[in-house]
Motif scaffolding. Sequence first.
Motif, PDB file in Angstrom:
ATOM      1  N   GLN C  22       0.836  -1.201   0.000  1.00  0.00           N
ATOM      2  CA  GLN C  22       0.000   0.000   0.000  1.00  0.00           C
ATOM      3  C   GLN C  22       0.866   1.245   0.000  1.00  0.00           C
ATOM      4  O   GLN C  22       2.069   1.169   0.160  1.00  0.00           O
ATOM      5  CB  GLN C  22      -0.910   0.018   1.224  1.00  0.00           C
ATOM      6  N   LYS C  23       0.166   2.351  -0.166  1.00  0.00           N
ATOM      7  CA  LYS C  23       0.813   3.661  -0.042  1.00  0.00           C
ATOM      8  C   LYS C  23       1.138   3.852   1.444  1.00  0.00           C
ATOM      9  O   LYS C  23       0.278   3.641   2.298  1.00  0.00           O
ATOM     10  CB  LYS C  23      -0.199   4.691  -0.525  1.00  0.00           C
ATOM     11  N   VAL C  24       2.373   4.236   1.741  1.00  0.00           N
ATOM     12  CA  VAL C  24       2.727   4.507   3.136  1.00  0.00           C
ATOM     13  C   VAL C  24       2.886   6.008   3.324  1.00  0.00           C
ATOM     14  O   VAL C  24       3.548   6.689   2.540  1.00  0.00           O
ATOM     15  CB  VAL C  24       4.036   3.793   3.544  1.00  0.00           C
ATOM     16  N   VAL C  25       2.237   6.487   4.375  1.00  0.00           N
ATOM     17  CA  VAL C  25       2.219   7.914   4.630  1.00  0.00           C
ATOM     18  C   VAL C  25       2.770   8.156   6.028  1.00  0.00           C
ATOM     19  O   VAL C  25       2.391   7.471   6.967  1.00  0.00           O
ATOM     20  CB  VAL C  25       0.760   8.414   4.513  1.00  0.00           C
ATOM     21  N   ALA C  26       3.692   9.107   6.164  1.00  0.00           N
ATOM     22  CA  ALA C  26       4.312   9.365   7.458  1.00  0.00           C
ATOM     23  C   ALA C  26       4.641  10.840   7.573  1.00  0.00           C
ATOM     24  O   ALA C  26       4.690  11.557   6.562  1.00  0.00           O
ATOM     25  CB  ALA C  26       5.587   8.527   7.594  1.00  0.00           C
ATOM     26  N   PRO C  81     -23.145   7.896  -8.251  1.00  0.00           N
ATOM     27  CA  PRO C  81     -22.354   8.163  -7.044  1.00  0.00           C
ATOM     28  C   PRO C  81     -20.955   7.566  -7.172  1.00  0.00           C
ATOM     29  O   PRO C  81     -20.772   6.525  -7.799  1.00  0.00           O
ATOM     30  CB  PRO C  81     -23.131   7.461  -5.940  1.00  0.00           C
ATOM     31  N   VAL C  82     -19.990   8.242  -6.614  1.00  0.00           N
ATOM     32  CA  VAL C  82     -18.608   7.771  -6.646  1.00  0.00           C
ATOM     33  C   VAL C  82     -18.157   7.557  -5.205  1.00  0.00           C
ATOM     34  O   VAL C  82     -18.325   8.443  -4.362  1.00  0.00           O
ATOM     35  CB  VAL C  82     -17.693   8.828  -7.323  1.00  0.00           C
ATOM     36  N   VAL C  83     -17.638   6.382  -4.925  1.00  0.00           N
ATOM     37  CA  VAL C  83     -17.056   6.124  -3.611  1.00  0.00           C
ATOM     38  C   VAL C  83     -15.629   5.645  -3.853  1.00  0.00           C
ATOM     39  O   VAL C  83     -15.414   4.542  -4.335  1.00  0.00           O
ATOM     40  CB  VAL C  83     -17.864   5.073  -2.817  1.00  0.00           C
ATOM     41  N   GLU C  84     -14.675   6.540  -3.575  1.00  0.00           N
ATOM     42  CA  GLU C  84     -13.278   6.220  -3.872  1.00  0.00           C
ATOM     43  C   GLU C  84     -12.528   5.846  -2.608  1.00  0.00           C
ATOM     44  O   GLU C  84     -12.815   6.373  -1.530  1.00  0.00           O
ATOM     45  CB  GLU C  84     -12.589   7.442  -4.493  1.00  0.00           C
ATOM     46  N   HIS C  85     -11.570   4.956  -2.746  1.00  0.00           N
ATOM     47  CA  HIS C  85     -10.680   4.683  -1.614  1.00  0.00           C
ATOM     48  C   HIS C  85      -9.401   4.080  -2.138  1.00  0.00           C
ATOM     49  O   HIS C  85      -9.340   3.587  -3.265  1.00  0.00           O
ATOM     50  CB  HIS C  85     -11.343   3.746  -0.608  1.00  0.00           C
ATOM     51  N   GLU C  86      -8.361   4.172  -1.327  1.00  0.00           N
ATOM     52  CA  GLU C  86      -7.123   3.492  -1.690  1.00  0.00           C
ATOM     53  C   GLU C  86      -6.495   2.960  -0.420  1.00  0.00           C
ATOM     54  O   GLU C  86      -6.730   3.474   0.682  1.00  0.00           O
ATOM     55  CB  GLU C  86      -6.168   4.446  -2.427  1.00  0.00           C
ATOM     56  N   LYS C  87      -5.720   1.902  -0.568  1.00  0.00           N
ATOM     57  CA  LYS C  87      -5.071   1.313   0.598  1.00  0.00           C
ATOM     58  C   LYS C  87      -3.947   2.224   1.060  1.00  0.00           C
ATOM     59  O   LYS C  87      -3.057   2.568   0.288  1.00  0.00           O
ATOM     60  CB  LYS C  87      -4.494  -0.064   0.235  1.00  0.00           C
ATOM     61  N   VAL C  88      -4.012   2.621   2.309  1.00  0.00           N
ATOM     62  CA  VAL C  88      -3.004   3.519   2.867  1.00  0.00           C
ATOM     63  C   VAL C  88      -2.587   2.995   4.232  1.00  0.00           C
ATOM     64  O   VAL C  88      -3.426   2.519   5.001  1.00  0.00           O
ATOM     65  CB  VAL C  88      -3.567   4.952   3.037  1.00  0.00           C
ATOM     66  N   ALA C  89      -1.285   3.043   4.522  1.00  0.00           N
ATOM     67  CA  ALA C  89      -0.814   2.822   5.885  1.00  0.00           C
ATOM     68  C   ALA C  89      -0.366   4.167   6.436  1.00  0.00           C
ATOM     69  O   ALA C  89       0.511   4.816   5.879  1.00  0.00           O
ATOM     70  CB  ALA C  89       0.337   1.832   5.903  1.00  0.00           C
ATOM     71  N   LEU C  90      -1.008   4.582   7.518  1.00  0.00           N
ATOM     72  CA  LEU C  90      -0.644   5.843   8.177  1.00  0.00           C
ATOM     73  C   LEU C  90       0.360   5.506   9.254  1.00  0.00           C
ATOM     74  O   LEU C  90       0.038   4.808  10.208  1.00  0.00           O
ATOM     75  CB  LEU C  90      -1.870   6.444   8.847  1.00  0.00           C
TER      76      LEU C  90
END
Lengths: 273, 249, 364
Positions: C22-26, C81-90
């Motif tokens: 996933q996308k990692v965010v820090a 309707p649009v429901v967007e999401h993406e896998k993210v690790a915070l």
Amino acid sequence: MNTKSPYQIKIGKILSVKQMTSMEKMFEIALPGEDLSHAPGQFVEVSLLGIGEAPLSVSSSPTKQGSFELVVRKVGKLTGALHKLKAGDEVGIRGPFGQGFPVRILEGNDLLFVAGGLGIVPLRSLINFVIGNRKNFGKVDILLGCRNPKEMLFHEELAGWKERLDVNFNCTVDKADPDWKGNVGLITSLIPGVTLDSERTFAVVVGPPIMYKFVIMKLLDKNIPERQILISLERHMKCGLGKCGHCQIGNTYCCQDGPVFTYEKVKAIGGAI
Amino acid sequence: MNKPKVSFFDFACCEGCQLQIANMGELLLDVLGAIDVVEFREVMSEKWVGEFDVVFVEGSITTPQAIEHIKRLRARTKTLVAYGSCAAIGGVNGMKNNYKLEDIRKSVYGKDANFFPTVETKAIHQVVKVDYVIPGCPVYLPEVVAVLKAFLAGLPRPVPDNAVCVECKLNENICLYERGVACLGPITRAGCNSWCINHGNICYGCRGLVSNPNTKGAKDILEKYSLSVDLIANKMNMYNKCGENDNRE
Amino acid sequence: MQYNLLNKNQLNDLISFLAREQKVVAPVAQGLNNYAFTEIKNGIQATLNYIPTTLPPKKYFMPQRETLATYDTTQGQNMDPVVEHEKVALFGVHTCDLAGIQCLNMVFSEKPKDQNYLARKNAITIIGYECNAYCDRFASCRLVHNHTPNGGYDLFMTNLGDKFILHVNTPAGEKIIERSHLFSLAAKADLAALERLRQKKREIFEKNEIPIEHEKIPELFDKSYQSKVWADLDKRCVACGNCTNVCPSCYCFDVIDEPNLDLTTGRRYRQWDSCQNETFAKVAGGENFRKERGARQRHRYYRKFRFPIEKFSRFFCTGCGRCSRACMAKIDLKETLVSLIKEQGMENPNAGRQSTIAEKPATF
């Protein structure tokens, strides 16, 4: 997933458009295959995709089946665009939303309706509901006020209410024109003349913010208890879902907890009227 | 559907906003698909003699001839758009209003001053009715396109009335006050997506003041950051001097 | 076993492991003591020694601008309707921000549920990170009991000096432990070290940042609606909206339609809005129900300290201090509260410090 979005609109077909005054039009709208199933006092979010969405109170009584009515004053971007529509055009509808007038509680009691200006639009829904189920309610008084005779809405219906023996109807204008034969003065001037049994009377008041304070003072003079004074508050409900924050007053979301409140409740939340 | 006939004209300005539009890039093709540009001196030699659906006006009004010209244009068009700070709020040309007209004329034209009649700088809406306003020095292209769409759809499109800070925070920029620099973001109208600050510059107030600015509060802020009020007043005057005309009316 | 250990030199491996899926965010340093949650590719980019980021992690749960639907009006009012999401690790979320996310979770899970928010939330893994001391003088996390972890994470890391100890809170967190092969079980001595650290924290955070008991705050606000403090804020606030945009528990938004140039297709999106903006409580007829800046500031404070008590039984102020740090006019949350406390004569020196600038900066 998509079908669950609370932002999805339903298609509303415009059945008819009627010019009511220079500023207001009435739209009769049907949801193909279903009734709106609203309670008097509730509102819908009306959309024109590409222009936006706005909350509008339903003006017709739920006793009217197959379609519902909205009265729209041309004031902004969306309402301006709505005024350009004609029968056969589509609008987007979400709702109905909010807590309407507590019909079950009102049943068996006397009712005093006080409408100022556009306040008659949502109130008409309840008045026609009460008239349609007349035997379930006690004495009914309707007081109506507007700035001048030209702004008066629902002329024919008002005449009908006036002629009924089981409804007391009275109206006034702030400023008369040469053709006006009725009362002249603020709506508050009509209240002292109403005879009522304060214990069994519910006052239902809808009008511009400035009106509430003065009308409520007069109603309290008549000893109507605070919890028996009902008012409907105007706010800009952007989402209708109790999230976006625009309609929040104190700790209440007008779109979910209102727009109808008792005066008792409104008094407790700061900044409501 | 007949495409609306659109023209571009300029008054006192640097023509930089026209340049922005001419350099729109790929988007220009979509825009040209929706409108019919019939006169635009900077990019084409054709002239149009009939009526316009829309006139885009850049620049401010600074001479008696310009007053007559803008009135004639107004008479020839259904819709008038004031674009760029000079047209929208007077812009840098407003600095002229800091001086006496006679003095400034002499200083610019010397002994020939009498051949050049001049008037106080005015924004377009201070001379004729304006239907859409796109402030900015230069204009922010996404806003130009947004206004164009509003025009095509027949909808109003007011300039946003929030502070630039609102958009700047959404872009998570470091606040320039933390660098010890006076930025006009807190009192300037948003709509530019904090374009300048995103690129390391300050906000110069080119979009005009918010409608209900807390001037006293803004002064206190400057004091707290040890910035001079004169400094910011000068900065604000750079684009907003003509705002005084509105207050007078 | 709920506690696991990670060697300090393996932090980078953990980030790389997470980044594979996933996308990692820090938190990443931006200069001038500003930090922002930003996508990282390896651990070196992140900084765990940080004061609260400019924007809280809410931007991953409800982005600044988020599409709600697309539409096509060629054949009438047709909307998808649009429901967007993406896998993210915070990665590296402080306890104040964990509290902020918990607040938003409550709001958006409440009926009618917000599918857009919930879809994003369900795709986010949260790895918390403990503050061992105050970040700076603006924080008031002790006051709202957010200086220690209260759940709201998958894994929670504490810096024990020579290594990290991680509390495992969810099956998703457990999966990371199992599949990364980077962790070892914590021994009794490690748990004792954690307890020693917490004891030290109890000393650092012994008293509230301001002299009032946590439990007395609702009463303070019940008495303060007509306070002069709001009139003072009215003079100072410039309504720039910074305080709400940076607040981890503010979630108000506007809904806007954006047509394409063909005028028949386009999207409906929501964008963060602020109760501090001039037009926020305006209705079509022109009436503005919170016209004064002071009334808007008061509304903000009540939305943090009074209104949510009845609905959610918690404060929506997380104590992160962002509103005070970001305020152009230097309106300081702690100072505002102290003014209210003094006005009502509710000062209690036993409950909290009297000076608002006593906290020492953090040592990590």
